[in-house]
Design an enzyme around this catalytic site. Structure first.
Site, mmCIF file in Angstrom:
data_model
loop_
_atom_site.group_PDB
_atom_site.id
_atom_site.type_symbol
_atom_site.label_atom_id
_atom_site.label_comp_id
_atom_site.label_asym_id
_atom_site.label_seq_id
_atom_site.Cartn_x
_atom_site.Cartn_y
_atom_site.Cartn_z
ATOM 1 N N ASP A 147 47.869 -24.139 84.142
ATOM 2 C CA ASP A 147 48.365 -23.702 82.638
ATOM 3 C C ASP A 147 48.626 -24.853 81.683
ATOM 4 O O ASP A 147 49.635 -25.824 82.048
ATOM 5 C CB ASP A 147 49.770 -22.789 82.834
ATOM 6 C CG ASP A 147 49.943 -22.110 81.555
ATOM 7 O OD1 ASP A 147 49.048 -22.155 80.574
ATOM 8 O OD2 ASP A 147 51.189 -22.285 81.528
ATOM 9 N N ASP A 193 46.749 -22.265 72.928
ATOM 10 C CA ASP A 193 47.601 -21.481 74.316
ATOM 11 C C ASP A 193 46.900 -21.020 75.034
ATOM 12 O O ASP A 193 46.235 -19.794 74.829
ATOM 13 C CB ASP A 193 48.309 -20.620 73.455
ATOM 14 C CG ASP A 193 49.657 -20.173 74.275
ATOM 15 O OD1 ASP A 193 49.505 -20.452 75.456
ATOM 16 O OD2 ASP A 193 50.077 -19.156 73.741
#
Length: 473
Positions: A349, A123
């Protein structure tokens, strides 16, 4: 009690390696390799959905649900931070999975002495690497077997690891350095471990203690390495649905104690990844590499680079976008949309699936792309808050105008057309963008990044990218 809102991104990876922060203790000759590679598995892979297949439509609904939550929390975290500013390599395969509920990519991770193996979500929005853990069980406790399962969950048994070293709660590290990771202020005795309490956007909560541990990883030459004093979280209490089939989180955020920062520092200050199409067959492999890529992943076009703004939007990987063109025509978008100092800005991202654009950019892009698909019957998909979907029978992707993202230093990112006109269900495609109310953060999501190699040069503050099939050399 201090808590932290965390985003679990759709680019989360299950890693089969263990890394350490400062010292590289090669089990075999150190000079033989310069990187570590991990394989990434998509969260919609059968092994993470109990082999229950789901449809494209179900996958998209799931991705959008978590994208919208994630973007909201990203914006919240950004506002909070602005208000209170407080030469070897490893290669890891990334695999594609199914229905985690939080993130798309997973990798295996080996930690401890002797090592214990776990599946982690990778993540880019999380600071801390943590695993499900039992800290207080004794060596004679039958629940602390090396099989590592309590209530049918894999669990790291800290007492079985000779390298597990808790961070004391009275230490400067706990009281000052780990405050940004939301260490708790409670310290009943000097030897009590430093505790944390993370709160997730879906109401989940992770609580545990900080410790330094040893991570074991595979090098790009097939040998092994051992990294010492890696900060991990030993989570002994987790509440909520977020981690249904995995064992923890690998934090890749742009922060001091993230796994990305420390692994990259050990192996040349760089990390990179390459993501194949999220609808690819399961034998299509994705990789994340800590260290120099050295042509380990083949590229199929020109390599470009732009400045990586590591300080512009704290903890995120920001880039200086100045505009978007569609069909060789630059769209009219106010410059404030791209200006981080005025509430805008853009990040790349791996944890967000779709691409979010602040309203002025979103409206301009959608209007430009709708023209090319307007002759196809418009379709409304239940549970999919995307503005424009259409019946793709007879659709010719070569007619889609080229979309280009322009950076202020002249670099251009040209995503593949099927990364922004995406397959949404059988016979249905959608324009793959979501709006964000301005002022807002624009996010280049992982579907837009597919079939590109992305290298994050943290030392040189450069983002290097090139088209790629993501195959190893």
């Amino acid at each position: 009690m201090k808590v932290k809102l965390i985003i679990l991104v759709p680019f989360m990876v299950l890693v089969s390696m263990v890394v350490a922060q400062q010292h590289v203790d090669q089990m075999q000759h150190q000079h033989d390799s310069n990187s570590i590679t991990l394989e990434l598995i998509h969260r919609h892979a059968p092994q993470f959905t109990n082999n229950h297949p789901i449809t494209q439509h179900q996958r998209l609904v799931d991705l959008l649900y978590h994208d919208i939550i994630r973007h909201g929390i990203m914006s919240h975290r950004r506002r909070a931070k602005e208000e209170d500013p407080l030469t070897a390599s490893i290669k890891m395969p990334l695999a594609s999975g199914r229905d985690f509920g939080i993130g798309q990519y997973i990798t295996s991770f080996k930690v401890g002495t002797p090592s214990q193996k776990f599946w982690l979500i990778v993540d880019t929005g999380s600071d801390l690497t943590w695993i499900r853990c039992r800290y207080r069980c004794s060596r004679g406790d039958r629940r602390c077997t090396r099989k590592g399962r309590i209530n049918r969950k894999r669990v790291f048994h800290a007492p079985l690891s000779s390298s597990f070293s808790p961070v004391p709660c009275f230490s400067e590290m706990c009281k000052v350095e780990l405050m940004n990771l939301f260490s708790l202020t409670t310290c009943p005795t000097p030897i009590t471990p430093c505790a944390y309490d993370y709160r997730y956007s879906d109401g989940s909560a992770a609580m545990g203690v900080f410790a330094n541990e040893t991570v074991n990883a595979g090098l790009t030459n097939g040998r092994k390495t051992r990294l010492h004093n890696v900060l991990i979280g030993c989570t002994d209490s987790f509440q909520g649905p977020t981690l249904q089939n995995v064992d923890g989180i690998m934090g890749l955020a742009n922060t001091k104690y993230s796994f990305a920062t420390n692994a990259a520092a050990t192996f040349g200050g760089k990390f990179s990844y390459c993501l194949v199409d999220h609808l690819s067959h399961l034998n299509a492999t994705n990789y994340i590499i800590f260290g120099t890529n050295r042509n380990q992943v083949k590229v199929s076009g020109n390599t470009r680079h732009t400045k990586l703004e590591l300080d512009a939007i704290p903890s995120f990987y920001a880039v200086n976008v100045i505009g978007i063109s569609v069909g060789n025509k630059m769209l009219e978008v106010p410059m404030q949309v791209w200006d981080a100092s005025e509430g805008g800005g853009t990040i790349i991202d791996s944890g967000t699936s779709l691409t979010f654009l602040a309203d002025p950019a979103y409206q301009a892009v959608m209007e430009a792309l709708k023209v090319s698909v307007s002759k196809y019957q418009r379709v409304k998909l239940d549970g999919v808050p995307m503005e424009y979907c259409f019946n793709s029978e007879g659709f010719n992707g070569s007619l889609v105008p080229k979309l280009i993202i322009h950076f202020d230093d002249g670099a251009r990112f040209e995503p593949h057309w099927n990364s922004y006109v995406i397959a949404a269900a059988a016979g249905v495609r959608c324009l793959g963008f979501l709006p964000a109310r301005f002022p807002a953060l624009s996010v280049i999501g992982n579907i837009m990044q597919q079939n590109y190699l992305w290298e994050f040069d943290l030392k040189g503050k450069r983002l290097v990218f090139a088209p790629s099939s993501c195959n190893s050399s």
